[in-house]
Write a protein that holds these residues in place. Structure first.
Motif, PDB file in Angstrom:
ATOM      1  N   TRP A  35       0.827  -1.208   0.000  1.00  0.00           N
ATOM      2  CA  TRP A  35       0.000   0.000   0.000  1.00  0.00           C
ATOM      3  C   TRP A  35       0.863   1.261   0.000  1.00  0.00           C
ATOM      4  CZ3 TRP A  35      -5.082   1.565  -0.246  1.00  0.00           C
ATOM      5  CH2 TRP A  35      -6.041   0.557  -0.325  1.00  0.00           C
ATOM      6  N   THR A  36       1.938   1.243   0.763  1.00  0.00           N
ATOM      7  CA  THR A  36       2.809   2.413   0.834  1.00  0.00           C
ATOM      8  C   THR A  36       3.392   2.743  -0.535  1.00  0.00           C
ATOM      9  OG1 THR A  36       3.381   1.982   3.144  1.00  0.00           O
ATOM     10  CG2 THR A  36       4.906   3.350   1.883  1.00  0.00           C
ATOM     11  N   PHE A  37       3.962   1.743  -1.204  1.00  0.00           N
ATOM     12  CA  PHE A  37       4.560   1.988  -2.509  1.00  0.00           C
ATOM     13  C   PHE A  37       3.508   2.361  -3.551  1.00  0.00           C
ATOM     14  CE2 PHE A  37       8.260  -0.257  -0.771  1.00  0.00           C
ATOM     15  CZ  PHE A  37       9.281   0.542  -1.264  1.00  0.00           C
ATOM     16  N   ALA A  38       2.338   1.729  -3.490  1.00  0.00           N
ATOM     17  CA  ALA A  38       1.279   2.068  -4.439  1.00  0.00           C
ATOM     18  C   ALA A  38       0.829   3.514  -4.255  1.00  0.00           C
ATOM     19  CB  ALA A  38       0.099   1.115  -4.272  1.00  0.00           C
ATOM     20  N   ARG A  39       0.658   3.933  -3.007  1.00  0.00           N
ATOM     21  CA  ARG A  39       0.231   5.301  -2.730  1.00  0.00           C
ATOM     22  C   ARG A  39       1.299   6.324  -3.114  1.00  0.00           C
ATOM     23  NH1 ARG A  39      -2.086   5.790   3.255  1.00  0.00           N
ATOM     24  NH2 ARG A  39      -2.094   7.972   2.581  1.00  0.00           N
ATOM     25  N   LEU A  40       2.538   5.868  -3.219  1.00  0.00           N
ATOM     26  CA  LEU A  40       3.636   6.763  -3.598  1.00  0.00           C
ATOM     27  C   LEU A  40       3.978   6.658  -5.077  1.00  0.00           C
ATOM     28  CD1 LEU A  40       5.895   6.255  -0.456  1.00  0.00           C
ATOM     29  CD2 LEU A  40       4.557   8.288  -1.034  1.00  0.00           C
ATOM     30  N   GLY A  41       3.081   6.040  -5.856  1.00  0.00           N
ATOM     31  CA  GLY A  41       3.186   6.075  -7.307  1.00  0.00           C
ATOM     32  C   GLY A  41       3.890   4.922  -7.979  1.00  0.00           C
ATOM     33  N   ALA A  42       4.304   3.903  -7.244  1.00  0.00           N
ATOM     34  CA  ALA A  42       5.067   2.797  -7.834  1.00  0.00           C
ATOM     35  C   ALA A  42       4.165   1.804  -8.567  1.00  0.00           C
ATOM     36  CB  ALA A  42       5.852   2.072  -6.758  1.00  0.00           C
ATOM     37  N   HIS A  43       4.785   1.075  -9.498  1.00  0.00           N
ATOM     38  CA  HIS A  43       4.159  -0.098 -10.112  1.00  0.00           C
ATOM     39  C   HIS A  43       4.483  -1.279  -9.203  1.00  0.00           C
ATOM     40  CE1 HIS A  43       3.415   2.290 -13.640  1.00  0.00           C
ATOM     41  NE2 HIS A  43       4.692   2.448 -13.883  1.00  0.00           N
ATOM     42  N   VAL A  44       3.496  -1.757  -8.467  1.00  0.00           N
ATOM     43  CA  VAL A  44       3.738  -2.759  -7.433  1.00  0.00           C
ATOM     44  C   VAL A  44       3.302  -4.147  -7.904  1.00  0.00           C
ATOM     45  CG1 VAL A  44       3.217  -3.469  -5.066  1.00  0.00           C
ATOM     46  CG2 VAL A  44       3.431  -1.027  -5.634  1.00  0.00           C
ATOM     47  N   THR A  45       4.155  -5.121  -7.631  1.00  0.00           N
ATOM     48  CA  THR A  45       3.816  -6.531  -7.811  1.00  0.00           C
ATOM     49  C   THR A  45       3.973  -7.218  -6.466  1.00  0.00           C
ATOM     50  OG1 THR A  45       4.608  -6.568 -10.096  1.00  0.00           O
ATOM     51  CG2 THR A  45       4.375  -8.691  -8.982  1.00  0.00           C
ATOM     52  N   ILE A  46       2.913  -7.873  -6.005  1.00  0.00           N
ATOM     53  CA  ILE A  46       2.997  -8.637  -4.768  1.00  0.00           C
ATOM     54  C   ILE A  46       3.046 -10.121  -5.107  1.00  0.00           C
ATOM     55  CG2 ILE A  46       1.896  -6.910  -3.316  1.00  0.00           C
ATOM     56  CD1 ILE A  46      -0.735  -8.452  -3.549  1.00  0.00           C
ATOM     57  N   CYS A  47       3.787 -10.866  -4.312  1.00  0.00           N
ATOM     58  CA  CYS A  47       3.852 -12.307  -4.533  1.00  0.00           C
ATOM     59  C   CYS A  47       3.727 -13.026  -3.197  1.00  0.00           C
ATOM     60  CB  CYS A  47       5.137 -12.704  -5.248  1.00  0.00           C
ATOM     61  SG  CYS A  47       6.645 -12.537  -4.254  1.00  0.00           S
ATOM     62  N   GLY A  48       3.358 -14.286  -3.276  1.00  0.00           N
ATOM     63  CA  GLY A  48       3.202 -15.117  -2.097  1.00  0.00           C
ATOM     64  C   GLY A  48       2.737 -16.492  -2.529  1.00  0.00           C
ATOM     65  N   ARG A  49       2.536 -17.365  -1.564  1.00  0.00           N
ATOM     66  CA  ARG A  49       2.167 -18.741  -1.894  1.00  0.00           C
ATOM     67  C   ARG A  49       0.659 -18.946  -2.017  1.00  0.00           C
ATOM     68  NH1 ARG A  49       5.259 -22.486   2.297  1.00  0.00           N
ATOM     69  NH2 ARG A  49       5.116 -20.648   3.621  1.00  0.00           N
TER      70      ARG A  49
END
Length: 285
Positions: free
Chosen positions: A45-59
């Motif tokens: 959320w922090t990076f998205a709110r600061l304008g980044a292209h975010v990719t989250i990963c997990g199992r």
């Protein structure tokens, strides 16, 4: 007392005030492992709110999709890719997908990990190996793949690892204490080796953070976690998320190989027995 995981509810993460400049990471590509819940979700959320292209990963794809949908509802387009960071093939597929979509990665945040409370003398070898593989080996494989990509592209990059405050050890979770200490030292070593490549590697070491994950610990331990630091409170995922943002920004341009502890002063004062404090330490007998 440990509160419920609603502390990282979407509406809260969308409303909390940011201490960092808007659009700080505009156009930057970021991977956040373990980004579907807890601290990782707050970081995403922090990076998205600061304008980044975010990719989250997990199992767990379902958890990732829930996090992605919450971000989408707030107007943030985030990619959610299932990947087991213990598997090199899945890591490669993750990075290839990100590179195809956004070009070369800019920032890697290694947050994925986990553990279970158990006295060191009782931990089975299978449980030890599982935690080491997930927390240490998985983090290392992600670091190495990111560094190889930056080297081959002829450019630098930034790695921020989320470890734990383990300077004095952590009774009750010796497996993750060992793994997180390994991450911290691997980051220090990689920071030196990869400095000629323009790659910065730093680590944030949290203490007891109220992200919902504390509920896996015995009640006799979790109900007094907040007393293990001089501030007598629990940290919030938002505390970690914004610190990661600072460490991934140009504000930390001259910092690499460093570990920033965010534990309310717990490493300086108090103790943390995650599987319950033995009577011996109360009575001395």
């Amino acid at each position: 007392m440990v509160k419920e995981a609603t502390l990282v509810a979407d509406e809260r993460l969308a409303a909390l005030p940011l201490c960092l400049a808007a659009e700080l990471f505009a156009g930057k590509s970021v991977i956040v492992s373990g980004g579907g819940s807890g601290i990782g979700k707050a970081i995403a959320w922090t990076f998205a709110r600061l304008g980044a292209h975010v990719t989250i990963c997990g199992r767990k794809q379902e958890r990732l999709d829930e996090a992605r949908q919450g971000l989408a509802a707030a107007g943030f387009e985030v990619a959610a890719i299932r990947a087991d960071i213990r598997e090199e093939g899945q890591i490669e597929a993750l990075f290839e997908a990100v590179e195809a979509r956004h070009g070369t990665l800019d920032i890697l945040v290694n947050n994925a990990g986990g553990q279970f409370p158990m006295d060191a003398i009782d931990i089975p070898s299978k449980g030890w190996r599982a935690v080491i593989e997930n927390n240490l080996t998985g983090t290392w494989l992600m670091m190495q793949r990111a560094a190889r990509g930056w080297r081959d592209a002829g450019r630098g990059g930034i790695i921020v690892n989320v470890a734990a405050a383990v300077e004095r050890g952590v009774p009750g979770i010796i497996h993750t204490s060992a793994a997180r200490a390994g991450i911290i030292n691997a980051a220090r070593t990689a920071a030196v080796e990869w400095a000629p490549l323009g790659i910065r590697v730093n680590t944030v070491a949290p203490g007891a953070i109220d992200s919902g994950g504390l509920r896996v610990y015995p009640e006799q331990a979790s109900r007094i976690f907040h007393l293990a630091n001089p501030q007598k409170t629990l940290g919030d995922p938002w505390d970690l998320a914004q610190m990661v943002g600072i460490m991934a920004s140009d504000a930390s341009r001259f910092m690499t190989g460093s570990t920033v502890t965010v534990d309310g002063g717990g490493a300086l004062w108090g103790d943390l027995f995650t599987n319950g404090r033995p009577d011996y330490f109360e009575s001395g007998a």
